[in-house]
Design a protein around this motif. Structure first.
Motif, PDB file in Angstrom:
ATOM      1  N   THR A   1      35.861 -20.289  64.108  1.00  0.00           N
ATOM      2  CA  THR A   1      37.310 -20.289  64.341  1.00  0.00           C
ATOM      3  C   THR A   1      38.036 -21.239  63.393  1.00  0.00           C
ATOM      4  O   THR A   1      39.115 -20.949  62.912  1.00  0.00           O
ATOM      5  CB  THR A   1      37.611 -20.687  65.800  1.00  0.00           C
ATOM      6  OG1 THR A   1      36.927 -19.790  66.665  1.00  0.00           O
ATOM      7  CG2 THR A   1      39.095 -20.621  66.088  1.00  0.00           C
TER       8      THR A   1
ATOM      9  N   GLY B   1      36.872 -22.119  60.507  1.00  0.00           N
ATOM     10  CA  GLY B   1      36.460 -21.819  59.139  1.00  0.00           C
ATOM     11  C   GLY B   1      35.429 -22.768  58.579  1.00  0.00           C
ATOM     12  O   GLY B   1      35.382 -23.004  57.374  1.00  0.00           O
TER      13      GLY B   1
ATOM     14  N   PRO C   1      30.184 -25.748  49.759  1.00  0.00           N
ATOM     15  CA  PRO C   1      30.318 -24.313  50.020  1.00  0.00           C
ATOM     16  C   PRO C   1      31.788 -23.972  50.212  1.00  0.00           C
ATOM     17  O   PRO C   1      32.640 -24.866  50.243  1.00  0.00           O
ATOM     18  CB  PRO C   1      29.542 -24.128  51.325  1.00  0.00           C
ATOM     19  CG  PRO C   1      29.588 -25.448  52.003  1.00  0.00           C
ATOM     20  CD  PRO C   1      29.764 -26.489  50.952  1.00  0.00           C
ATOM     21  N   GLU C   2      32.055 -22.696  50.327  1.00  0.00           N
ATOM     22  CA  GLU C   2      33.454 -22.300  50.465  1.00  0.00           C
ATOM     23  C   GLU C   2      33.964 -22.590  51.860  1.00  0.00           C
ATOM     24  O   GLU C   2      33.285 -22.323  52.857  1.00  0.00           O
ATOM     25  CB  GLU C   2      33.591 -20.804  50.158  1.00  0.00           C
ATOM     26  CG  GLU C   2      35.016 -20.439  49.818  1.00  0.00           C
ATOM     27  CD  GLU C   2      35.112 -18.972  49.446  1.00  0.00           C
ATOM     28  OE1 GLU C   2      36.193 -18.412  49.606  1.00  0.00           O
ATOM     29  OE2 GLU C   2      34.102 -18.401  49.001  1.00  0.00           O
ATOM     30  N   LEU C   3      35.171 -23.151  51.899  1.00  0.00           N
ATOM     31  CA  LEU C   3      35.776 -23.472  53.177  1.00  0.00           C
ATOM     32  C   LEU C   3      36.519 -22.248  53.676  1.00  0.00           C
ATOM     33  O   LEU C   3      37.351 -21.689  52.966  1.00  0.00           O
ATOM     34  CB  LEU C   3      36.750 -24.645  52.986  1.00  0.00           C
ATOM     35  CG  LEU C   3      37.380 -25.240  54.237  1.00  0.00           C
ATOM     36  CD1 LEU C   3      36.318 -25.895  55.104  1.00  0.00           C
ATOM     37  CD2 LEU C   3      38.438 -26.259  53.846  1.00  0.00           C
ATOM     38  N   GLY C   4      36.229 -21.822  54.886  1.00  0.00           N
ATOM     39  CA  GLY C   4      36.916 -20.665  55.440  1.00  0.00           C
ATOM     40  C   GLY C   4      38.297 -21.038  55.935  1.00  0.00           C
ATOM     41  O   GLY C   4      38.621 -22.212  56.084  1.00  0.00           O
ATOM     42  N   GLY C   5      39.123 -20.030  56.170  1.00  0.00           N
ATOM     43  CA  GLY C   5      40.440 -20.304  56.739  1.00  0.00           C
ATOM     44  C   GLY C   5      40.330 -20.521  58.241  1.00  0.00           C
ATOM     45  O   GLY C   5      39.340 -20.135  58.866  1.00  0.00           O
ATOM     46  N   ILE C   6      41.326 -21.175  58.812  1.00  0.00           N
ATOM     47  CA  ILE C   6      41.353 -21.319  60.269  1.00  0.00           C
ATOM     48  C   ILE C   6      41.795 -19.977  60.851  1.00  0.00           C
ATOM     49  O   ILE C   6      42.815 -19.424  60.454  1.00  0.00           O
ATOM     50  CB  ILE C   6      42.321 -22.441  60.687  1.00  0.00           C
ATOM     51  CG1 ILE C   6      41.752 -23.795  60.258  1.00  0.00           C
ATOM     52  CG2 ILE C   6      42.537 -22.418  62.190  1.00  0.00           C
ATOM     53  CD1 ILE C   6      42.639 -24.959  60.613  1.00  0.00           C
ATOM     54  N   ASP C   7      41.030 -19.489  61.754  1.00  0.00           N
ATOM     55  CA  ASP C   7      41.232 -18.141  62.261  1.00  0.00           C
ATOM     56  C   ASP C   7      42.070 -18.180  63.529  1.00  0.00           C
ATOM     57  O   ASP C   7      41.545 -18.264  64.628  1.00  0.00           O
ATOM     58  CB  ASP C   7      39.861 -17.505  62.525  1.00  0.00           C
ATOM     59  CG  ASP C   7      39.991 -16.042  62.876  1.00  0.00           C
ATOM     60  OD1 ASP C   7      41.150 -15.558  62.928  1.00  0.00           O
ATOM     61  OD2 ASP C   7      38.958 -15.401  63.100  1.00  0.00           O
TER      62      ASP C   7
END
Lengths: 271, 354
Positions: free
Chosen positions: A151, A153, B342-348
């Protein structure tokens, strides 16, 4: 099953039992402060504060630095006891409240400044501790942990040592920890300090959607822009409550100027 | 403090029970302590351990496995290698590394009390038992002081430390004469004086410590990492802090037999510091610190036996050498860039609303 859904379900279950259904009266207040006064020394930091937060509200507490925002939060959570007056959490005196799984907490300073070897996943795991007590985390618990990581990321960072991350990444991990707790009440003390701008926006959207699911959100914030955009209700504090009401009214009022003092005056003058 | 080898081996040959001795023989040898009936089952286990070690000695031809006192010393060392870093990990990451030192010095006062009582009333109780009592009380005192003053501070720790040591020296000098002879063994530790009774006491302490940590590991971790969040989540932080310092007191007294008052705190700190350099996860660092400590203990006992030096000091030196290697390994790993981002994901945000 998403984290938010899960938490929402928990709220629904809780509301279904115990309290009389549908009654949104005094007894339902999640947080209740009555005539609370507190000071670390003889001079009060918080004076005569009366405040009630009902279940499902999205409340922001704003005020200049040193206005007692964090102290107020500690009083609400029972980390401090009022010198006068009474603080109640879920209907119990705050200091005696020990049903920790109902409260999620994100602090202002990511406390991982010390050189402790611990991974992001291990930090988020702590959110499940109030649920498992002395036991082990079940596979369901781990699923909730991984969900919370996804959630915010941070899935790719799950096995990273948290002390080696940037402030913003670290803060995301702490937010994930509070999500993993599936609490009814989220208390956040300036949660977006050090988080990059885009993520801040997404983070407030996340809070809003959690709030839509029925989770009560209490946000302590210095970023007035974010507060105005997202919170339903604003409490403006500087030792005393200067304003307490809907966000729209707050924007039109002079509460801010009074609370921040004539010198600071305008929006964002708290830095 | 060192044991001159010739004398020690002669002593060992005279005192040490031969591997084939029966439990009853050990009971006799331990001098008829009032605790013997309680500890009897543990003496039996010790006897089994001794047989195992003797068999290992026969198989490998290692000279140091020929003596009963070495069997017990190795067992005690192995236990120290587990429990010291286990507790030390929680202490070091709360910046409480020095509390072990403070408690060791108060434990010395406990030893003095025990020797004093034995001298005056001829109780025949192991001084380690009185040390446990005094150290646990001192631990609680330090904790309560810190609760009242809202901070662990160097000054109160230093006061407790010197008070304990001063009390110990005064009691011993009051009671001078024959008693002063035994003091070195407590100050610097000694492999040759690990009696069956003291080994049994250590096994009991070991059991208590490992069981408590195993049960409360979640809470201890939370309190160590983030005290405020732990408090909010309903953990009675104050109680866990008290439990932690009491466990520290138990570890210190247990490890004192081999390490001595002055060096015992090193086992709480040095292996943990080494593990911190090379571990990513908390679980990993806990296991690594135990492995490093065991390595230090076993190598240290071996070196000290063959090198005819005092065990506590050698163990600490080995531990520090291991720490230096760990720091080097940590630096090399960092330089190699194992931690590429590593790649940081977006907040979902939708996730919550789904």
């Amino acid at each position: 099953m998403t984290t938010g859904e899960n938490a929402g379900r928990v709220v629904a279950e809780r509301n279904g039992q115990g309290t009389s259904p549908g009654a949104a009266g005094e007894g339902d207040a999640v947080i209740e402060l009555s005539d609370v006064t507190f000071g670390y020394t003889a001079a009060p930091v918080i004076e005569d504060v009366d405040l009630a937060v009902e279940a499902g509200e999205y409340v922001a507490v704003v005020g200049p630095n040193g206005s007692g925002k964090s102290t107020l939060m500690k009083l609400m959570l029972g980390l401090l006891r009022p010198d006068e007056g009474e603080a109640r959490l879920f209907g119990e005196p705050s200091h005696a409240f020990d049903d920790g799984e109902r409260v999620g907490y994100v602090s202002q300073h990511a406390s991982a400044a010390k050189e402790m070897p611990i991974t992001v996943r291990e930090v988020v795991k702590m959110g499940r501790f109030p649920h498992v007590g002395f036991g082990r985390l079940s596979s369901d618990d781990w699923a909730v942990v991984d969900e919370a990581l996804a959630t915010v990321g941070m899935s790719a960072f799950a096995d990273r040592r948290i002390t080696r991350l940037s402030g913003g990444q670290r803060q995301r991990a702490f937010i994930a920890r509070s999500l993993a707790g599936e609490a009814d009440l989220l208390v956040l003390d300036e949660p977006t300090v050090g988080v990059d701008a885009e993520s801040v926006e997404a983070f407030y959207d996340l809070l809003e959607s959690l709030n839509d699911d029925g989770i009560t959100v209490l946000l302590i914030e210095h970023d007035l822009g974010a507060v105005v955009d997202h919170a339903d209700r604003v409490v403006c504090l500087n030792r005393e409550v200067y304003f307490d009401g809907p966000t729209d009214e707050f924007v039109g009022s002079d509460a801010l100027a009074r609370a921040f003092g004539a010198a600071a005056g305008v929006l964002g003058g708290d830095r | 403090m060192t044991f001159p080898t010739g004398a020690v081996r002669a002593l060992a040959a005279a005192v040490a029970d031969p591997p084939t001795a029966s439990p009853a023989a050990i009971l006799l040898q331990s001098g008829g302590s009032p605790l013997d009936p309680v500890l009897a089952p543990i003496y039996f286990l010790l006897e089994l351990w001794s047989l195992l070690m003797a068999a290992l000695g026969d198989a490998t031809g290692l000279e140091l496995l020929r003596y009963g006192f070495m069997h017990r010393a190795i067992l005690v060392g192995l236990c120290i290698g587990v429990m010291a870093p286990l507790i030390g990990t929680f202490l070091v990451h709360r910046q409480l590394a020095l509390i072990g030192d403070a408690l060791a010095h108060t434990a010395f006062a406990g030893v003095a009390v025990g020797l004093f009582l034995n001298g005056v009333f001829s109780l025949g109780v192991s001084p380690y038992l009185t040390a446990v009592v005094v150290a646990v009380l001192a631990a609680l005192l330090i904790e309560v002081i810190s609760e009242v003053t809202d901070a662990y501070n160097d000054v109160s720790m230093a006061i407790v430390l010197s008070t304990g040591f001063a009390l110990g020296t005064v009691l011993i000098s009051l009671n001078a004469g024959g008693l002063a002879v035994g003091i070195n063994q407590y100050l610097f530790g000694n492999l040759a004086t690990v009696s069956a009774e003291n080994a049994a006491i250590l096994l009991v302490l070991f059991g208590i410590i490992v069981a408590t940590v195993a049960l409360t590991r979640n809470q201890l971790l939370y309190v160590t990492f983030d005290e405020t969040a732990a408090e909010v989540s309903g953990i009675p932080v104050k109680w866990y802090n008290r439990v932690m310092v009491m466990l520290t007191a138990l570890v210190v007294v247990g490890a004192m037999q081999i390490m001595g008052v002055i060096l015992v705190a090193a086992m709480l700190v040095v292996p943990v510091a080494g593990a911190t350099q090379v571990s990513r996860s908390f679980t990993g660092s806990l296991l690594t610190s135990v492995v490093l400590a065991e390595l230090a203990v076993l190598l240290g006992i071996g070196f000290s036996y063959y090198g005819e030096a005092t065990a506590g000091g050698v163990i600490v030196l080995v531990a520090v050498a291991i720490y230096v290697v760990a720091v080097a390994v940590g630096k090399v790993r960092e330089a190699r860039g194992d931690d590429a981002a590593p790649e940081l994901g977006g907040i979902d945000a939708d996730d919550g609303a789904a």
